[in-house]
Design a protein around this motif. Structure first.
Motif, PDB file in Angstrom:
ATOM      1  N   SER A  88     -10.901 -27.207 -20.162  1.00  0.00           N
ATOM      2  CA  SER A  88     -12.252 -27.317 -20.009  1.00  0.00           C
ATOM      3  C   SER A  88     -12.761 -28.908 -19.777  1.00  0.00           C
ATOM      4  CB  SER A  88     -13.202 -26.923 -21.438  1.00  0.00           C
ATOM      5  OG  SER A  88     -12.810 -27.538 -22.546  1.00  0.00           O
ATOM      6  N   SER A  89     -11.954 -29.751 -20.291  1.00  0.00           N
ATOM      7  CA  SER A  89     -12.248 -31.306 -19.856  1.00  0.00           C
ATOM      8  C   SER A  89     -11.671 -31.702 -18.591  1.00  0.00           C
ATOM      9  CB  SER A  89     -11.747 -32.012 -21.082  1.00  0.00           C
ATOM     10  OG  SER A  89     -10.472 -31.999 -21.313  1.00  0.00           O
ATOM     11  N   GLU A  90     -10.878 -31.163 -18.076  1.00  0.00           N
ATOM     12  CA  GLU A  90     -10.294 -31.774 -16.859  1.00  0.00           C
ATOM     13  C   GLU A  90     -11.252 -31.604 -15.742  1.00  0.00           C
ATOM     14  OE1 GLU A  90      -6.469 -30.276 -14.845  1.00  0.00           O
ATOM     15  OE2 GLU A  90      -6.171 -29.267 -16.705  1.00  0.00           O
ATOM     16  N   GLN A  91     -11.463 -32.739 -15.166  1.00  0.00           N
ATOM     17  CA  GLN A  91     -12.379 -33.058 -14.088  1.00  0.00           C
ATOM     18  C   GLN A  91     -11.819 -33.336 -12.652  1.00  0.00           C
ATOM     19  OE1 GLN A  91     -16.011 -33.420 -14.257  1.00  0.00           O
ATOM     20  NE2 GLN A  91     -15.390 -32.229 -16.087  1.00  0.00           N
ATOM     21  N   VAL A  92     -12.513 -32.916 -11.660  1.00  0.00           N
ATOM     22  CA  VAL A  92     -11.842 -33.092 -10.378  1.00  0.00           C
ATOM     23  C   VAL A  92     -12.764 -33.898  -9.416  1.00  0.00           C
ATOM     24  CG1 VAL A  92     -11.088 -31.962  -8.210  1.00  0.00           C
ATOM     25  CG2 VAL A  92     -10.885 -30.522 -10.224  1.00  0.00           C
ATOM     26  N   LYS A  93     -12.389 -34.990  -9.265  1.00  0.00           N
ATOM     27  CA  LYS A  93     -13.268 -36.178  -8.562  1.00  0.00           C
ATOM     28  C   LYS A  93     -13.134 -35.882  -7.136  1.00  0.00           C
ATOM     29  CE  LYS A  93     -12.360 -39.674 -11.827  1.00  0.00           C
ATOM     30  NZ  LYS A  93     -11.792 -40.916 -12.070  1.00  0.00           N
ATOM     31  N   LEU A  94     -14.199 -35.623  -6.455  1.00  0.00           N
ATOM     32  CA  LEU A  94     -14.344 -35.304  -4.848  1.00  0.00           C
ATOM     33  C   LEU A  94     -15.390 -36.597  -4.407  1.00  0.00           C
ATOM     34  CD1 LEU A  94     -15.548 -31.527  -5.368  1.00  0.00           C
ATOM     35  CD2 LEU A  94     -13.282 -32.433  -4.917  1.00  0.00           C
ATOM     36  N   GLN A  95     -15.039 -36.629  -3.242  1.00  0.00           N
ATOM     37  CA  GLN A  95     -15.783 -37.606  -2.157  1.00  0.00           C
ATOM     38  C   GLN A  95     -16.321 -36.422  -1.146  1.00  0.00           C
ATOM     39  OE1 GLN A  95     -15.332 -41.460  -1.640  1.00  0.00           O
ATOM     40  NE2 GLN A  95     -14.145 -41.634  -3.531  1.00  0.00           N
ATOM     41  N   ILE A  96     -17.604 -36.606  -1.252  1.00  0.00           N
ATOM     42  CA  ILE A  96     -18.511 -35.767  -0.180  1.00  0.00           C
ATOM     43  C   ILE A  96     -18.975 -36.605   0.830  1.00  0.00           C
ATOM     44  CG2 ILE A  96     -20.134 -33.883   0.233  1.00  0.00           C
ATOM     45  CD1 ILE A  96     -17.825 -33.100  -1.885  1.00  0.00           C
ATOM     46  N   LYS A  97     -18.717 -36.038   2.047  1.00  0.00           N
ATOM     47  CA  LYS A  97     -19.171 -36.953   3.434  1.00  0.00           C
ATOM     48  C   LYS A  97     -20.297 -36.301   3.968  1.00  0.00           C
ATOM     49  CE  LYS A  97     -15.262 -39.923   3.846  1.00  0.00           C
ATOM     50  NZ  LYS A  97     -14.769 -40.843   4.872  1.00  0.00           N
ATOM     51  N   VAL A 125     -29.618 -29.048   1.358  1.00  0.00           N
ATOM     52  CA  VAL A 125     -28.995 -28.145   2.283  1.00  0.00           C
ATOM     53  C   VAL A 125     -28.732 -26.842   1.493  1.00  0.00           C
ATOM     54  CG1 VAL A 125     -27.216 -27.386   3.961  1.00  0.00           C
ATOM     55  CG2 VAL A 125     -27.985 -29.472   3.998  1.00  0.00           C
ATOM     56  N   LEU A 126     -29.376 -25.700   1.612  1.00  0.00           N
ATOM     57  CA  LEU A 126     -29.036 -24.444   0.766  1.00  0.00           C
ATOM     58  C   LEU A 126     -27.577 -24.090   0.947  1.00  0.00           C
ATOM     59  CD1 LEU A 126     -32.086 -22.263   2.206  1.00  0.00           C
ATOM     60  CD2 LEU A 126     -31.783 -23.593  -0.324  1.00  0.00           C
ATOM     61  N   PRO A 127     -27.003 -23.454  -0.209  1.00  0.00           N
ATOM     62  CA  PRO A 127     -25.724 -23.080  -0.167  1.00  0.00           C
ATOM     63  C   PRO A 127     -25.443 -22.337   0.926  1.00  0.00           C
ATOM     64  CG  PRO A 127     -26.667 -23.115  -2.535  1.00  0.00           C
ATOM     65  CD  PRO A 127     -27.722 -23.311  -1.657  1.00  0.00           C
ATOM     66  N   ARG A 128     -26.074 -21.344   1.108  1.00  0.00           N
ATOM     67  CA  ARG A 128     -25.655 -20.584   2.295  1.00  0.00           C
ATOM     68  C   ARG A 128     -25.456 -21.365   3.684  1.00  0.00           C
ATOM     69  NH1 ARG A 128     -31.203 -18.192   1.892  1.00  0.00           N
ATOM     70  NH2 ARG A 128     -32.548 -19.144   3.429  1.00  0.00           N
ATOM     71  N   GLY A 129     -26.157 -22.376   3.782  1.00  0.00           N
ATOM     72  CA  GLY A 129     -25.966 -23.403   5.059  1.00  0.00           C
ATOM     73  C   GLY A 129     -24.986 -24.337   4.887  1.00  0.00           C
ATOM     74  N   GLN A 130     -24.170 -24.226   4.147  1.00  0.00           N
ATOM     75  CA  GLN A 130     -23.116 -25.437   3.461  1.00  0.00           C
ATOM     76  C   GLN A 130     -21.735 -24.848   4.132  1.00  0.00           C
ATOM     77  OE1 GLN A 130     -23.072 -26.806  -0.455  1.00  0.00           O
ATOM     78  NE2 GLN A 130     -25.247 -26.958  -0.394  1.00  0.00           N
ATOM     79  N   LYS A 131     -21.063 -25.738   4.757  1.00  0.00           N
ATOM     80  CA  LYS A 131     -19.547 -25.433   5.110  1.00  0.00           C
ATOM     81  C   LYS A 131     -18.665 -26.609   4.699  1.00  0.00           C
ATOM     82  CE  LYS A 131     -20.480 -23.433   9.638  1.00  0.00           C
ATOM     83  NZ  LYS A 131     -20.202 -23.458  11.014  1.00  0.00           N
ATOM     84  N   LEU A 132     -17.699 -26.170   3.797  1.00  0.00           N
ATOM     85  CA  LEU A 132     -17.089 -26.969   3.167  1.00  0.00           C
ATOM     86  C   LEU A 132     -15.633 -27.331   3.739  1.00  0.00           C
ATOM     87  CD1 LEU A 132     -17.470 -26.052  -0.792  1.00  0.00           C
ATOM     88  CD2 LEU A 132     -18.834 -27.814   0.485  1.00  0.00           C
ATOM     89  N   ILE A 133     -15.043 -28.370   3.985  1.00  0.00           N
ATOM     90  CA  ILE A 133     -13.990 -28.585   4.690  1.00  0.00           C
ATOM     91  C   ILE A 133     -13.189 -29.652   3.723  1.00  0.00           C
ATOM     92  CG2 ILE A 133     -12.853 -29.716   6.915  1.00  0.00           C
ATOM     93  CD1 ILE A 133     -15.394 -29.145   8.308  1.00  0.00           C
ATOM     94  N   HIS A 134     -12.001 -29.147   3.495  1.00  0.00           N
ATOM     95  CA  HIS A 134     -11.119 -29.982   2.825  1.00  0.00           C
ATOM     96  C   HIS A 134     -10.139 -31.048   3.522  1.00  0.00           C
ATOM     97  CE1 HIS A 134      -7.247 -30.550   0.864  1.00  0.00           C
ATOM     98  NE2 HIS A 134      -8.059 -30.744  -0.362  1.00  0.00           N
ATOM     99  N   LYS A 135     -10.165 -32.284   2.972  1.00  0.00           N
ATOM    100  CA  LYS A 135      -9.112 -33.130   3.853  1.00  0.00           C
ATOM    101  C   LYS A 135      -8.428 -33.739   2.563  1.00  0.00           C
ATOM    102  CE  LYS A 135      -9.205 -37.195   6.656  1.00  0.00           C
ATOM    103  NZ  LYS A 135      -9.819 -38.270   7.344  1.00  0.00           N
ATOM    104  N   GLY A 136      -7.177 -34.114   2.923  1.00  0.00           N
ATOM    105  CA  GLY A 136      -6.353 -34.470   1.565  1.00  0.00           C
ATOM    106  C   GLY A 136      -5.375 -33.654   1.275  1.00  0.00           C
ATOM    107  N   HIS A 137      -4.876 -34.216   0.119  1.00  0.00           N
ATOM    108  CA  HIS A 137      -3.932 -33.236  -0.756  1.00  0.00           C
ATOM    109  C   HIS A 137      -4.101 -32.618  -1.830  1.00  0.00           C
ATOM    110  CE1 HIS A 137      -4.087 -37.297  -1.871  1.00  0.00           C
ATOM    111  NE2 HIS A 137      -3.200 -37.374  -3.079  1.00  0.00           N
TER     112      HIS A 137
END
Length: 59
Positions: free
Chosen positions: A9-18, A47-59
């Motif tokens: 529960s304490s693990e955090q994932v760090k993201l960089q959103i462009k 931007v409403l969630p239904r209009g968002q597109k998430l693209i992953h880059k990295g490892h």
């Protein structure tokens, strides 16, 4: 035994959103869903969630 309950529960994932030429640093719980992430992004991007597109880059 104290660490057993708090390790996942304490693990955090760090993201960089462009978005729109900006980089938005964000940290979410490792057990968050994509829906949770999109809801967090709505407040930063307007931007409403239904209009968002998430693209992953990295490892």
């Amino acid at each position: 035994m104290e660490n057993e309950g708090s390790s996942s529960s304490s693990e955090q994932v760090k993201l960089q959103i462009k978005f729109g030429g900006q980089t938005i640093p964000l940290s979410v719980s490792a057990d968050s869903t994509v829906s949770d992430l999109k809801s967090l992004l709505q407040s930063s991007t307007n931007v409403l969630p239904r209009g968002q597109k998430l693209i992953h880059k990295g490892h």
